[in-house]
Design a protein around this motif. Sequence first.
Motif, PDB file in Angstrom:
ATOM      1  N   GLU A  74      -5.621  -0.091   3.631  1.00 53.54           N
ATOM      2  CA  GLU A  74      -5.486  -0.342   2.190  1.00 53.54           C
ATOM      3  C   GLU A  74      -5.237   0.972   1.453  1.00 53.54           C
ATOM      4  OE1 GLU A  74      -8.108  -2.289  -1.438  1.00 53.54           O
ATOM      5  OE2 GLU A  74      -9.087  -1.253   0.208  1.00 53.54           O
ATOM      6  N   SER A  75      -5.993   1.997   1.819  1.00 50.28           N
ATOM      7  CA  SER A  75      -5.804   3.299   1.179  1.00 50.28           C
ATOM      8  C   SER A  75      -4.409   3.851   1.435  1.00 50.28           C
ATOM      9  CB  SER A  75      -6.871   4.280   1.691  1.00 50.28           C
ATOM     10  OG  SER A  75      -6.646   5.567   1.176  1.00 50.28           O
ATOM     11  N   GLN A  76      -3.931   3.731   2.720  1.00 49.23           N
ATOM     12  CA  GLN A  76      -2.589   4.221   3.040  1.00 49.23           C
ATOM     13  C   GLN A  76      -1.523   3.438   2.282  1.00 49.23           C
ATOM     14  OE1 GLN A  76      -1.641   6.765   4.648  1.00 49.23           O
ATOM     15  NE2 GLN A  76       0.553   6.348   4.624  1.00 49.23           N
ATOM     16  N   THR A  77      -1.694   2.118   2.191  1.00 48.04           N
ATOM     17  CA  THR A  77      -0.716   1.297   1.474  1.00 48.04           C
ATOM     18  C   THR A  77      -0.697   1.651  -0.007  1.00 48.04           C
ATOM     19  OG1 THR A  77      -1.086  -0.482   3.071  1.00 48.04           O
ATOM     20  CG2 THR A  77      -0.006  -1.064   1.016  1.00 48.04           C
ATOM     21  N   MET A  78      -1.891   1.858  -0.596  1.00 48.04           N
ATOM     22  CA  MET A  78      -1.950   2.224  -2.007  1.00 48.04           C
ATOM     23  C   MET A  78      -1.272   3.565  -2.255  1.00 48.04           C
ATOM     24  SD  MET A  78      -5.793   1.007  -3.125  1.00 48.04           S
ATOM     25  CE  MET A  78      -5.552   1.623  -4.785  1.00 48.04           C
ATOM     26  N   ARG A  79      -1.483   4.528  -1.333  1.00 44.97           N
ATOM     27  CA  ARG A  79      -0.829   5.824  -1.506  1.00 44.97           C
ATOM     28  C   ARG A  79       0.690   5.688  -1.425  1.00 44.97           C
ATOM     29  NH1 ARG A  79      -5.166   7.792   1.700  1.00 44.97           N
ATOM     30  NH2 ARG A  79      -3.893   7.670   3.576  1.00 44.97           N
ATOM     31  N   THR A  80       1.174   4.882  -0.458  1.00 45.59           N
ATOM     32  CA  THR A  80       2.622   4.712  -0.331  1.00 45.59           C
ATOM     33  C   THR A  80       3.198   3.993  -1.544  1.00 45.59           C
ATOM     34  OG1 THR A  80       2.390   4.631   2.080  1.00 45.59           O
ATOM     35  CG2 THR A  80       4.432   3.763   1.139  1.00 45.59           C
ATOM     36  N   ALA A  81       2.520   2.898  -1.977  1.00 47.52           N
ATOM     37  CA  ALA A  81       3.024   2.156  -3.132  1.00 47.52           C
ATOM     38  C   ALA A  81       2.996   3.013  -4.388  1.00 47.52           C
ATOM     39  CB  ALA A  81       2.190   0.888  -3.334  1.00 47.52           C
ATOM     40  N   PHE A  82       1.920   3.797  -4.559  1.00 45.07           N
ATOM     41  CA  PHE A  82       1.847   4.660  -5.747  1.00 45.07           C
ATOM     42  C   PHE A  82       2.946   5.720  -5.720  1.00 45.07           C
ATOM     43  CE2 PHE A  82       0.363   8.564  -7.772  1.00 45.07           C
ATOM     44  CZ  PHE A  82       0.091   8.102  -9.054  1.00 45.07           C
ATOM     45  N   PHE A 167       7.702  -4.394  -8.864  1.00 47.69           N
ATOM     46  CA  PHE A 167       7.991  -5.594  -8.075  1.00 47.69           C
ATOM     47  C   PHE A 167       8.191  -5.185  -6.612  1.00 47.69           C
ATOM     48  CE2 PHE A 167      11.260  -8.158  -5.974  1.00 47.69           C
ATOM     49  CZ  PHE A 167      10.616  -9.388  -5.951  1.00 47.69           C
ATOM     50  N   VAL A 168       7.566  -5.945  -5.706  1.00 43.56           N
ATOM     51  CA  VAL A 168       7.741  -5.751  -4.269  1.00 43.56           C
ATOM     52  C   VAL A 168       8.231  -7.060  -3.693  1.00 43.56           C
ATOM     53  CG1 VAL A 168       6.687  -5.081  -2.106  1.00 43.56           C
ATOM     54  CG2 VAL A 168       5.860  -4.090  -4.245  1.00 43.56           C
ATOM     55  N   GLY A 169       9.374  -7.027  -3.050  1.00 42.66           N
ATOM     56  CA  GLY A 169       9.966  -8.237  -2.505  1.00 42.66           C
ATOM     57  C   GLY A 169       9.768  -8.383  -1.022  1.00 42.66           C
ATOM     58  N   ALA A 170      10.179  -9.540  -0.527  1.00 46.87           N
ATOM     59  CA  ALA A 170      10.104  -9.807   0.907  1.00 46.87           C
ATOM     60  C   ALA A 170      11.124  -8.951   1.653  1.00 46.87           C
ATOM     61  CB  ALA A 170      10.360 -11.283   1.177  1.00 46.87           C
ATOM     62  N   GLY A 302      -4.473  -3.531  -7.680  1.00 43.09           N
ATOM     63  CA  GLY A 302      -3.409  -2.973  -8.492  1.00 43.09           C
ATOM     64  C   GLY A 302      -2.021  -3.186  -7.930  1.00 43.09           C
ATOM     65  N   TYR A 303      -1.910  -3.715  -6.708  1.00 46.06           N
ATOM     66  CA  TYR A 303      -0.608  -3.929  -6.092  1.00 46.06           C
ATOM     67  C   TYR A 303      -0.618  -5.291  -5.394  1.00 46.06           C
ATOM     68  CZ  TYR A 303       0.098   1.031  -6.880  1.00 46.06           C
ATOM     69  OH  TYR A 303       0.221   2.267  -7.460  1.00 46.06           O
ATOM     70  N   PRO A 304       0.555  -5.918  -5.248  1.00 44.00           N
ATOM     71  CA  PRO A 304       0.621  -7.287  -4.684  1.00 44.00           C
ATOM     72  C   PRO A 304       0.594  -7.295  -3.171  1.00 44.00           C
ATOM     73  CG  PRO A 304       2.819  -6.608  -5.325  1.00 44.00           C
ATOM     74  CD  PRO A 304       1.902  -5.488  -5.734  1.00 44.00           C
ATOM     75  N   PHE A 305      -0.409  -6.682  -2.569  1.00 42.74           N
ATOM     76  CA  PHE A 305      -0.483  -6.595  -1.118  1.00 42.74           C
ATOM     77  C   PHE A 305      -1.784  -7.201  -0.621  1.00 42.74           C
ATOM     78  CE2 PHE A 305       2.116  -2.783  -2.189  1.00 42.74           C
ATOM     79  CZ  PHE A 305       3.294  -3.210  -1.610  1.00 42.74           C
ATOM     80  N   VAL A 306      -1.738  -7.670   0.631  1.00 44.26           N
ATOM     81  CA  VAL A 306      -2.912  -8.175   1.325  1.00 44.26           C
ATOM     82  C   VAL A 306      -2.950  -7.517   2.707  1.00 44.26           C
ATOM     83  CG1 VAL A 306      -4.011 -10.194   2.334  1.00 44.26           C
ATOM     84  CG2 VAL A 306      -2.930 -10.373   0.100  1.00 44.26           C
TER      85      VAL A 306
END
Length: 749
Positions: A74-82, A167-170, A302-306
Amino acid sequence: MAVPGSDSLPSQHLAGLARALRGRLGSIRFLITASGLAFILVVDALIGYGLIQGRHEALDAGERATRDLARMLESQTMRTAFAVDQLLRDLTFALDTLPDGGRRGDPLIHDHLRQRRTAFAEVSGLLVVGRDGFALHHSADTPLPPVALSDRSYFTEPRDQPDRQLFVGAPIASRVAPGTRVIPFSRRWESGKEEIGKNGGDGFRGVVVAMVDTTRLAATLESQGIDRKGSVILALEDGTLLLERPQDRHRIAQLADWPAVWRMLAERDEATIRTAAPGSPTNAAGTPTGVDSLISVRRVQGYPFVIVATLPVAAVLADWQRDAAAWTAIGTVMTIAIALLTAFVVRQHARREEDQARLGRASRRIRGILDSMLDAVVTFDTAGRIVTFNRAAESMFGIPEREMVGQPIEALIPDARGGANDRDLTALRRDGLAFPVGFTVSDLRLDGSPGAPAVRPASFGTLEPDEPRIYVGVIRDMTRRKQQEAELIASKTQAELANRAKSEFLANMSHELRTPLNAIIGFAEVLDSEFFGPMNDRQKSCVADVHDSGQHLLDIVNAVLDMSKLEAGRFELCEEAVEAHEAVAQCLMMVRDRAASGGVALNNGITAVVAMLWVDRRAFKQVILNLLSNAVKFTPAGGSVTLAADFEGDGGFRLEVTDTGIGIPPDFMADLFQPFRQAENSANRRFEGTGLGLSISKNFVDLHGGTLTCRSTTGAGTTMTVRLPASRVIDHPARTGSQVAGHAAGGAA
């Protein structure tokens, strides 16, 4: 009618039974057997309880591991998305700032997009779509696609939802790189409030899109240390799978195909459960039944990820199962060992006499060993009276054993009753001559108590007098050792005095020699300028030789002076801010003529690296000049010397001088940085020099907290590397545009 004596029969039987029971309970065999059985029951109960507790702890540890893995991802994904979101924000700002931001296919914006794409490892392409749905700019090397992109979700979502931030798409197939799937990240690009009020409209100017390569993002996630036995899924909030590692582990198309996880996401944002995960195991009918697993699910705030992290229960309990097998084996072995021990103890009584005989033989063997020892061995009791005296002691002190038995130990060593053990003392021979000895005392028990050590270090005179024990003293003649120690100390003192005298002599003489050498060089320069009148060519050649020889000798004297200061620890750094490329350029100017005359090409590869260093300017330039001079000197005609510089991962600065010269022999590498050492020490060596350059350079670099290392191959060349710590770099690393290489991969989708 009562039978006479019938009342006494039960009492007699009870008395006999009591006697038999007392005899049985008093039997050593019975007591040992009962004790062994009780011990086995207790140990087995403890092992069983420990195994149950271990299973619970293993499951708890597995749950923590899955939670930690989910949190880490989750932390890595948040850093990448940010980072991607910030990149898109910066691009919208750049588009608003640049005058041609809205003009289609502007070369300046194209170069800017390529540079930003290259700097971001996970991004394979950047795309700017205008409000009409056609591409305005992209980072690919191919022309802008004429296809309308207005039907793409990464365009329609930001267009139709002005309040949506990111926005994050498929995942979709990349049009530029066939066979590559990318995840689109997009943001709305709109005009500022002043421009909206001026031109009217809703301010929508288009969409800025970043295409994230799934393979690169997967590599980033895998670098976080995913357990090979577990798995991880990155999905959108609607259940669309973005990544799954290992790939196709769960065989699902989206999270909705996993009812347990989908229900859990509907109820809470974070949870850990144990359930069956879709996988390979099948039942008798061939239908997949799933894998019993620990599953941790988290929504990325804060981001549309699971994030879904799984760990098979079988993998969690693997270590526990091995431990259970091991402890079961231990219990079995202990049962067998106790049974054997019981039989062994019963047989000990029969072997007692045999042990006594063996002990007598061992005593005689020990006496023979003592007599064969080169060191003197003396045994004495708690009162200090000598009990035995081996042959080495007779030879050392010149006294037979029969005369010393019963005498006090002080007759041999007057200070033997001191508290310390293993110490140097003074002993007396029979003729009264004193000599140094080493005296070690051990305590030898004679009571035969079980479990007591036979010999242990002791401090003579501190034990109770009623204990049946004696002391074993080992005496070693230290006369020769003391002489050697005295000679070694004298030699060390003479060497230190000689080294100090050498350093002081070099410092004083180097200082005294520089004054006449400066005068010689000055007068040679005056004569060369023809201030006192013209000279013929022969005279000018002689004056030039005098000037060059004096300058060369002055350089040697300066090097010797620097070396003497460094050895004496009196060299002080005069630190200031120095531009690395400027200092290197000055040093290159100094060796340019020598390199040209020798046919050696100089390649300056650090002009694109801008670094401000906090160093001693003269020392820093001296290090570079020494390395360049050596490289030019040992490189034959037609070779080259190349300088390169870069920044280390920890923020430090690295400078490399590489030549294509003769190289350094491997057997000389250990002495490379020693003063006055050269690979060729013969009188007819091919290269001039004192052998101080590298030694001084290494000392200068060490004073700055850095390192100077060497890599060399005989006949192929040498690379000298100077590394300075990050504390010496006072500017952030910067590179010119010529150093930024474009990459062809990536593009618009």
